[in-house]
Enzyme design. Structure first.
Site, PDB file in Angstrom:
ATOM      1  N   ASP A 145     -45.101 116.635  29.536  1.00  0.00           N
ATOM      2  CA  ASP A 145     -46.405 116.844  28.905  1.00  0.00           C
ATOM      3  C   ASP A 145     -47.073 118.009  29.623  1.00  0.00           C
ATOM      4  O   ASP A 145     -47.625 117.822  30.701  1.00  0.00           O
ATOM      5  CB  ASP A 145     -47.219 115.551  29.017  1.00  0.00           C
ATOM      6  CG  ASP A 145     -48.662 115.672  28.574  1.00  0.00           C
ATOM      7  OD1 ASP A 145     -48.994 116.653  27.891  1.00  0.00           O
ATOM      8  OD2 ASP A 145     -49.457 114.791  28.938  1.00  0.00           O
TER       9      ASP A 145
ATOM     10  N   GLU B 213     -55.776 122.314  28.874  1.00  0.00           N
ATOM     11  CA  GLU B 213     -55.757 121.144  28.011  1.00  0.00           C
ATOM     12  C   GLU B 213     -55.999 119.857  28.790  1.00  0.00           C
ATOM     13  O   GLU B 213     -56.708 118.952  28.309  1.00  0.00           O
ATOM     14  CB  GLU B 213     -54.411 121.056  27.271  1.00  0.00           C
ATOM     15  CG  GLU B 213     -54.389 120.057  26.120  1.00  0.00           C
ATOM     16  CD  GLU B 213     -54.069 118.624  26.531  1.00  0.00           C
ATOM     17  OE1 GLU B 213     -54.231 117.732  25.688  1.00  0.00           O
ATOM     18  OE2 GLU B 213     -53.638 118.391  27.687  1.00  0.00           O
ATOM     19  N   GLU B 214     -55.407 119.750  29.974  1.00  0.00           N
ATOM     20  CA  GLU B 214     -55.508 118.500  30.733  1.00  0.00           C
ATOM     21  C   GLU B 214     -56.931 118.205  31.206  1.00  0.00           C
ATOM     22  O   GLU B 214     -57.223 117.078  31.605  1.00  0.00           O
ATOM     23  CB  GLU B 214     -54.553 118.521  31.933  1.00  0.00           C
ATOM     24  CG  GLU B 214     -53.075 118.505  31.579  1.00  0.00           C
ATOM     25  CD  GLU B 214     -52.606 117.185  30.959  1.00  0.00           C
ATOM     26  OE1 GLU B 214     -53.439 116.264  30.804  1.00  0.00           O
ATOM     27  OE2 GLU B 214     -51.422 117.086  30.618  1.00  0.00           O
TER      28      GLU B 214
ATOM     29  N   ASP C 248     -47.529 118.781  21.149  1.00  0.00           N
ATOM     30  CA  ASP C 248     -47.721 118.127  22.436  1.00  0.00           C
ATOM     31  C   ASP C 248     -46.729 116.977  22.507  1.00  0.00           C
ATOM     32  O   ASP C 248     -45.906 116.803  21.621  1.00  0.00           O
ATOM     33  CB  ASP C 248     -49.176 117.651  22.563  1.00  0.00           C
ATOM     34  CG  ASP C 248     -49.668 117.594  24.004  1.00  0.00           C
ATOM     35  OD1 ASP C 248     -48.858 117.218  24.877  1.00  0.00           O
ATOM     36  OD2 ASP C 248     -50.841 117.899  24.254  1.00  0.00           O
TER      37      ASP C 248
ATOM     38  N   HIS D  37     -47.789 110.809  31.737  1.00  0.00           N
ATOM     39  CA  HIS D  37     -48.581 111.022  32.956  1.00  0.00           C
ATOM     40  C   HIS D  37     -47.954 110.373  34.193  1.00  0.00           C
ATOM     41  O   HIS D  37     -48.597 110.247  35.225  1.00  0.00           O
ATOM     42  CB  HIS D  37     -50.029 110.534  32.779  1.00  0.00           C
ATOM     43  CG  HIS D  37     -50.888 111.512  32.051  1.00  0.00           C
ATOM     44  ND1 HIS D  37     -52.255 111.487  32.097  1.00  0.00           N
ATOM     45  CD2 HIS D  37     -50.576 112.570  31.251  1.00  0.00           C
ATOM     46  CE1 HIS D  37     -52.758 112.467  31.369  1.00  0.00           C
ATOM     47  NE2 HIS D  37     -51.739 113.141  30.841  1.00  0.00           N
TER      48      HIS D  37
END
Length: 343
Positions: free
Chosen positions: A186, A220-221, A241, A321
């Site tokens: 990711d 983005e995060e 994504d 994650h």
């Protein structure tokens, strides 16, 4: 498409080897710029540090923006403890439960890089009687630096400052059975896929039904990756994504996921419908899912006020994650859905 699948995975592995937590993405963005140039494109670096490239296509006034993000989870030095170890604050949704005992690099403003490990404070099980009972929060953790330092002063003499970036080891592995395991799939896997799609268009001389841009974003995060740099004429953004894999969802690591709704709301009905029909027409192995805890660059673009349609697809990724896993078939099906939808 097999050679473009292999290329996408090879590029992903190279990008995974370049540290790029949110706020420290310059080296990875420069690498991606060079790869687009090798493919014969003319990318530009945005003011925010992302990479924007025009893939060509027909209809200028009905353009589409493909987005994927290069930034990853990480941490930042928030303080130097009296024992010389480091207190850190997360970048993005880095979770201390997933980061405990992981190797990392402390990247100083002066250009020096030190190795370390994120550990629970008093991490020896044979010494700490509360080891099992301690809740894993960043206030309960510390970075143990692999240097001879036992005081705040000695650590400061290494050149380490508050605000320095902490990048975690990705531990990338490709198995013989086709599984790709790593932190930060990711969304570096999708960056590799967009490069693979760009290579496919160039080498196969495929015609795009409308003008298509790719935007590799870098924030983005932390929520504002695609809040800017939507080119004139773009009426739709398709975020590429990770596709969620987990209990209650249909997608597997070997499929491409089409997201109908995430935590911020539904994606544009017609876009989702057209993606499904394109996948069905070309026999793509896909799943449609609702993601309970998720937000994308497409959401960010709408939140910034752009009047555009939006969608979200991506290869299935398990253990998001954390230490993530996908499969080369997920890459193949994502490329196939992009081809079916855009060519």
């Amino acid at each position: 498409m097999e050679r473009y699948v292999d290329y996408s995975i090879e590029e992903t592995e190279k990008i995974l080897a370049i540290d790029s937590p949110s706020g420290y993405t310059g080296n990875a963005a420069d690498f991606v710029m060079e790869e687009y140039e090798k493919l014969g494109y003319s990318p530009i670096k945005t003011e925010k540090g992302g990479v924007l490239v025009d893939l060509g296509g027909a209809e200028e006034e009905n353009a589409l923006l493909l987005s994927a993000h290069l930034d990853t989870l990480g941490a930042m030095v928030a303080g130097i403890l009296e024992n010389g170890r480091l207190r850190v604050t997360p970048l993005g949704g880095m979770n201390p439960n997933n980061g405990e005992a992981e190797n990392c690099r402390i990247i100083t403003r002066g250009g020096r890089i030190y190795e370390g490990t994120l550990q629970l404070k008093n991490a020896s099980f044979h010494v700490n009687g509360k080891y099992n009972d301690t809740k894993r929060e960043f206030d309960a953790m510390e970075i143990v630096i692999d240097e001879e330092t036992r005081s705040k002063k000695e650590t400061e003499e290494l050149g380490i400052l508050v605000g320095d970036i902490v990048a975690f080891e990705p531990r990338t592995r490709m198995t013989r059975s086709g599984y790709l395991k790593s932190r930060f799939l990711d969304d570096k896997l999708s960056v590799g896929i967009l490069l693979g799609f760009a290579k496919y268009l160039k080498e196969e001389n495929r015609f795009l039904k409308r003008k298509v841009y790719q935007h590799i974003t870098v924030y983005e995060e932390v929520g504002h990756g695609a809040c800017g740099t939507v080119p004139k004429g773009v009426t739709e953004i398709l975020a590429v994504d990770m596709g969620c894999v987990g209990e209650g969802l249909q997608c597997t690591e070997r499929q491409v996921s089409i997201c109908a709704k995430d935590s911020r709301g539904p994606y544009t009905y017609d876009v989702v419908t057209d993606l499904i029909r394109a996948g069905q027409k070309d026999g793509v192995d896909f799943a449609v899912d609702v993601y309970p805890f998720y937000g994308s660059d497409a959401d960010a673009a709408l939140g910034a006020g752009y009047d555009i349609r939006h969608g979200l697809i991506g290869p299935g990724v398990y253990a998001s994650h954390g230490y993530e896993r996908s499969h080369k078939d997920g890459v193949k099906n994502t490329l196939a859905l992009l081809r079916a939808y855009l060519c």
